[in-house]
Enzyme design. Structure first.
Site, PDB file in Angstrom:
ATOM      1  N   CYS A   1      -8.144  -2.363 -22.984  1.00 58.08           N
ATOM      2  CA  CYS A   1      -6.790  -2.751 -23.377  1.00 58.08           C
ATOM      3  C   CYS A   1      -5.768  -2.335 -22.314  1.00 58.08           C
ATOM      4  O   CYS A   1      -5.519  -1.149 -22.113  1.00 58.08           O
ATOM      5  CB  CYS A   1      -6.479  -2.096 -24.726  1.00 58.08           C
ATOM      6  SG  CYS A   1      -4.761  -2.143 -25.228  1.00 58.08           S
TER       7      CYS A   1
ATOM      8  N   CYS B   1      -2.809  -0.292 -23.567  1.00 55.72           N
ATOM      9  CA  CYS B   1      -3.282   1.056 -23.909  1.00 55.72           C
ATOM     10  C   CYS B   1      -3.313   1.936 -22.658  1.00 55.72           C
ATOM     11  O   CYS B   1      -2.884   3.089 -22.689  1.00 55.72           O
ATOM     12  CB  CYS B   1      -4.686   1.005 -24.515  1.00 55.72           C
ATOM     13  SG  CYS B   1      -4.820   0.100 -26.061  1.00 55.72           S
TER      14      CYS B   1
END
Length: 119
Positions: free
Chosen positions: A30, A33
């Site tokens: 991600c 993230c």
């Protein structure tokens, strides 16, 4: 304090045994993230009175499912065992710092009163 990895085994105990806990649900694939990780880590070293936990949603799929995680990064804040904030998306450092201060400043007697009224 540096961030701590939370698992299905340690999640509940961490939430219940600490006054304030921020949890970052993330995954290695991600991009947002990975962008948010340094902000979360920097805040963990600045606020040593708060636990900053990270849940790898790939390694802890059962925990992510139990927490109803549908998109990541997902940030949750717990105060005295009560979920007081939950939002998907990476916050910029200034906004995250404001959130930390807001959670620290919560009147938990008032929060519990509101929760009882809603229930």
């Amino acid at each position: 304090m540096a961030t701590v990895d939370l698992t299905a085994t340690t999640f509940e105990q961490t939430i219940s045994e600490n006054d304030i806990v921020f949890v970052d649900f993330w995954a290695a694939w991600c991009g947002p993230c990975r962008q948010f990780a340094p902000t979360f880590e920097a805040s963990s070293t600045k606020h040593e009175d708060i636990v900053f936990g990270k849940v790898d949603t790939e390694a802890e799929q059962g925990l992510a499912q139990a927490a109803n995680i549908s998109s990541i990064p997902m940030l949750m804040a717990f105060r005295e065992g009560v979920l007081v904030f939950s939002q998907a998306g990476a916050l910029p450092p200034t906004q995250f710092e404001q959130l930390v201060e807001q959670v620290k400043g919560l009147d938990m007697a008032e929060v519990r009163k509101q929760l009882a009224t809603e229930a």
